[in-house]
Design a protein around this motif. Sequence first.
Motif, PDB file in Angstrom:
ATOM      1  N   GLU A  56      44.248  21.889  65.448  1.00 13.42           N
ATOM      2  CA  GLU A  56      43.066  21.102  65.075  1.00 13.42           C
ATOM      3  C   GLU A  56      43.065  20.995  63.567  1.00 13.42           C
ATOM      4  O   GLU A  56      43.663  21.821  62.876  1.00 13.42           O
ATOM      5  N   TYR A  57      42.427  19.943  63.052  1.00 12.87           N
ATOM      6  CA  TYR A  57      42.434  19.766  61.597  1.00 12.87           C
ATOM      7  C   TYR A  57      41.065  19.336  61.092  1.00 12.87           C
ATOM      8  O   TYR A  57      40.226  18.837  61.842  1.00 12.87           O
ATOM      9  N   ILE A  58      40.866  19.573  59.795  1.00 11.38           N
ATOM     10  CA  ILE A  58      39.666  19.158  59.079  1.00 11.38           C
ATOM     11  C   ILE A  58      40.118  18.467  57.800  1.00 11.38           C
ATOM     12  O   ILE A  58      40.971  18.988  57.082  1.00 11.38           O
ATOM     13  N   GLU A  59      39.566  17.303  57.534  1.00  6.08           N
ATOM     14  CA  GLU A  59      39.841  16.601  56.283  1.00  6.08           C
ATOM     15  C   GLU A  59      38.685  16.856  55.331  1.00  6.08           C
ATOM     16  O   GLU A  59      37.520  16.787  55.725  1.00  6.08           O
ATOM     17  N   PHE A  60      38.978  17.159  54.067  1.00 13.97           N
ATOM     18  CA  PHE A  60      37.916  17.464  53.117  1.00 13.97           C
ATOM     19  C   PHE A  60      38.355  17.156  51.691  1.00 13.97           C
ATOM     20  O   PHE A  60      39.527  16.905  51.429  1.00 13.97           O
ATOM     21  N   GLN A  61      37.376  17.217  50.807  1.00  9.56           N
ATOM     22  CA  GLN A  61      37.598  17.020  49.380  1.00  9.56           C
ATOM     23  C   GLN A  61      36.708  18.011  48.624  1.00  9.56           C
ATOM     24  O   GLN A  61      35.489  17.988  48.790  1.00  9.56           O
ATOM     25  N   PRO A  62      37.293  18.905  47.808  1.00  7.12           N
ATOM     26  CA  PRO A  62      36.473  19.875  47.073  1.00  7.12           C
ATOM     27  C   PRO A  62      35.729  19.217  45.905  1.00  7.12           C
ATOM     28  O   PRO A  62      36.215  18.256  45.311  1.00  7.12           O
ATOM     29  N   THR A  63      34.553  19.776  45.584  1.00  7.09           N
ATOM     30  CA  THR A  63      33.755  19.263  44.459  1.00  7.09           C
ATOM     31  C   THR A  63      33.992  20.075  43.191  1.00  7.09           C
ATOM     32  O   THR A  63      33.379  19.791  42.169  1.00  7.09           O
ATOM     33  N   TYR A  89      47.752  20.011  53.702  1.00  9.50           N
ATOM     34  CA  TYR A  89      48.476  18.820  53.275  1.00  9.50           C
ATOM     35  C   TYR A  89      47.627  18.070  52.262  1.00  9.50           C
ATOM     36  O   TYR A  89      46.408  18.016  52.400  1.00  9.50           O
ATOM     37  N   GLU A  90      48.265  17.501  51.255  1.00  8.10           N
ATOM     38  CA  GLU A  90      47.548  16.615  50.348  1.00  8.10           C
ATOM     39  C   GLU A  90      47.431  15.265  51.034  1.00  8.10           C
ATOM     40  O   GLU A  90      48.390  14.767  51.623  1.00  8.10           O
ATOM     41  N   GLY A  91      46.243  14.677  50.984  1.00 10.49           N
ATOM     42  CA  GLY A  91      45.994  13.415  51.663  1.00 10.49           C
ATOM     43  C   GLY A  91      45.346  13.650  53.016  1.00 10.49           C
ATOM     44  O   GLY A  91      45.049  14.781  53.403  1.00 10.49           O
ATOM     45  N   PHE A  92      45.135  12.566  53.726  1.00  4.85           N
ATOM     46  CA  PHE A  92      44.493  12.642  55.029  1.00  4.85           C
ATOM     47  C   PHE A  92      45.528  12.778  56.143  1.00  4.85           C
ATOM     48  O   PHE A  92      46.723  12.602  55.916  1.00  4.85           O
ATOM     49  N   ASP A 101      55.924  17.882  59.146  1.00  6.49           N
ATOM     50  CA  ASP A 101      56.120  17.787  57.700  1.00  6.49           C
ATOM     51  C   ASP A 101      55.826  19.131  57.052  1.00  6.49           C
ATOM     52  O   ASP A 101      54.913  19.854  57.473  1.00  6.49           O
ATOM     53  N   MET A 102      56.583  19.440  56.007  1.00  3.23           N
ATOM     54  CA  MET A 102      56.323  20.674  55.270  1.00  3.23           C
ATOM     55  C   MET A 102      54.973  20.543  54.568  1.00  3.23           C
ATOM     56  O   MET A 102      54.741  19.579  53.839  1.00  3.23           O
ATOM     57  N   PRO A 103      54.069  21.493  54.770  1.00  2.98           N
ATOM     58  CA  PRO A 103      52.760  21.399  54.120  1.00  2.98           C
ATOM     59  C   PRO A 103      52.852  21.668  52.628  1.00  2.98           C
ATOM     60  O   PRO A 103      53.804  22.292  52.151  1.00  2.98           O
ATOM     61  N   SER A 138      44.512  27.563  45.686  1.00  2.00           N
ATOM     62  CA  SER A 138      43.939  26.772  44.600  1.00  2.00           C
ATOM     63  C   SER A 138      43.845  25.300  45.013  1.00  2.00           C
ATOM     64  O   SER A 138      44.843  24.687  45.396  1.00  2.00           O
ATOM     65  N   LEU A 139      42.629  24.740  44.930  1.00  2.00           N
ATOM     66  CA  LEU A 139      42.389  23.334  45.266  1.00  2.00           C
ATOM     67  C   LEU A 139      41.867  22.593  44.040  1.00  2.00           C
ATOM     68  O   LEU A 139      41.250  23.189  43.159  1.00  2.00           O
ATOM     69  N   THR A 140      42.091  21.288  44.002  1.00  2.00           N
ATOM     70  CA  THR A 140      41.725  20.455  42.860  1.00  2.00           C
ATOM     71  C   THR A 140      40.561  19.533  43.213  1.00  2.00           C
ATOM     72  O   THR A 140      40.564  18.904  44.278  1.00  2.00           O
ATOM     73  N   ILE A 141      39.602  19.436  42.311  1.00  2.00           N
ATOM     74  CA  ILE A 141      38.440  18.576  42.498  1.00  2.00           C
ATOM     75  C   ILE A 141      38.879  17.135  42.768  1.00  2.00           C
ATOM     76  O   ILE A 141      39.801  16.625  42.139  1.00  2.00           O
ATOM     77  N   GLY A 142      38.267  16.508  43.748  1.00  2.00           N
ATOM     78  CA  GLY A 142      38.519  15.100  44.043  1.00  2.00           C
ATOM     79  C   GLY A 142      39.780  14.810  44.851  1.00  2.00           C
ATOM     80  O   GLY A 142      39.988  13.688  45.288  1.00  2.00           O
ATOM     81  N   GLN A 143      40.633  15.806  45.075  1.00  2.00           N
ATOM     82  CA  GLN A 143      41.861  15.624  45.857  1.00  2.00           C
ATOM     83  C   GLN A 143      41.518  15.657  47.342  1.00  2.00           C
ATOM     84  O   GLN A 143      40.756  16.512  47.788  1.00  2.00           O
ATOM     85  N   ASP A 144      42.065  14.723  48.116  1.00  2.00           N
ATOM     86  CA  ASP A 144      41.886  14.738  49.562  1.00  2.00           C
ATOM     87  C   ASP A 144      42.866  15.737  50.168  1.00  2.00           C
ATOM     88  O   ASP A 144      44.048  15.756  49.814  1.00  2.00           O
ATOM     89  N   TYR A 145      42.370  16.564  51.095  1.00  2.00           N
ATOM     90  CA  TYR A 145      43.204  17.555  51.778  1.00  2.00           C
ATOM     91  C   TYR A 145      42.979  17.466  53.285  1.00  2.00           C
ATOM     92  O   TYR A 145      41.890  17.122  53.736  1.00  2.00           O
TER      93      TYR A 145
END
Length: 197
Positions: A56-63, A89-92, A101-103, A138-145
Amino acid sequence: MKILIPLLFISTALIANVFLNSVSYDVTVDIGESNYVEGFVFDDNSEEQNIKTYYEYIEFQPTATGFYDFNNYSSSLSSGTNDTSVLLYEGFALDNNLIYDMPWAFNDDEYTFFGGEQGDSFDHNFEETSLPFDGSISLTIGQDYTAVFTSFDPNTTGRIQFTIQGPGELQANIPESMHIGLLMGLCLLAITLIKRK
């Protein structure tokens, strides 16, 4: 009016706690039979050729940019294992061939991980350990994951419960943090008390 002033003070303190400290999410993911890949893992003890890896997956973007802790504290999986993994994964999801795919980042447990400034460690034998994911990524602001949750045990479905804690909110279909629910309850209490007078 005397009751309203202390309630406003408490509400302001709770908002400051949410935005100045960290945000914590308690998430439950149900891994059903709708998302799977075939042939990714093999089971020498099975005669079945079409072994499925369910996820299962969740798509999100950190603030906010920073380290986010992913901690699997409970699982109820059909294979009876505690062995779970999170793949980022970076992106949706549509941008990636999930699982194959390699994460960008991966955490299987405290000994096995890479990417997301975790380092790179494969210090144990996969057959000998069965541990849940537990890592700080470590996650980056505004990046889709896209975060993918799975157990690489063959044909395994079930429920994974975990927390995500970090410096910012995750904009996604994830339940709101407990602080916001508490704040909303206090606001409703204040409105009820004001109407009584």
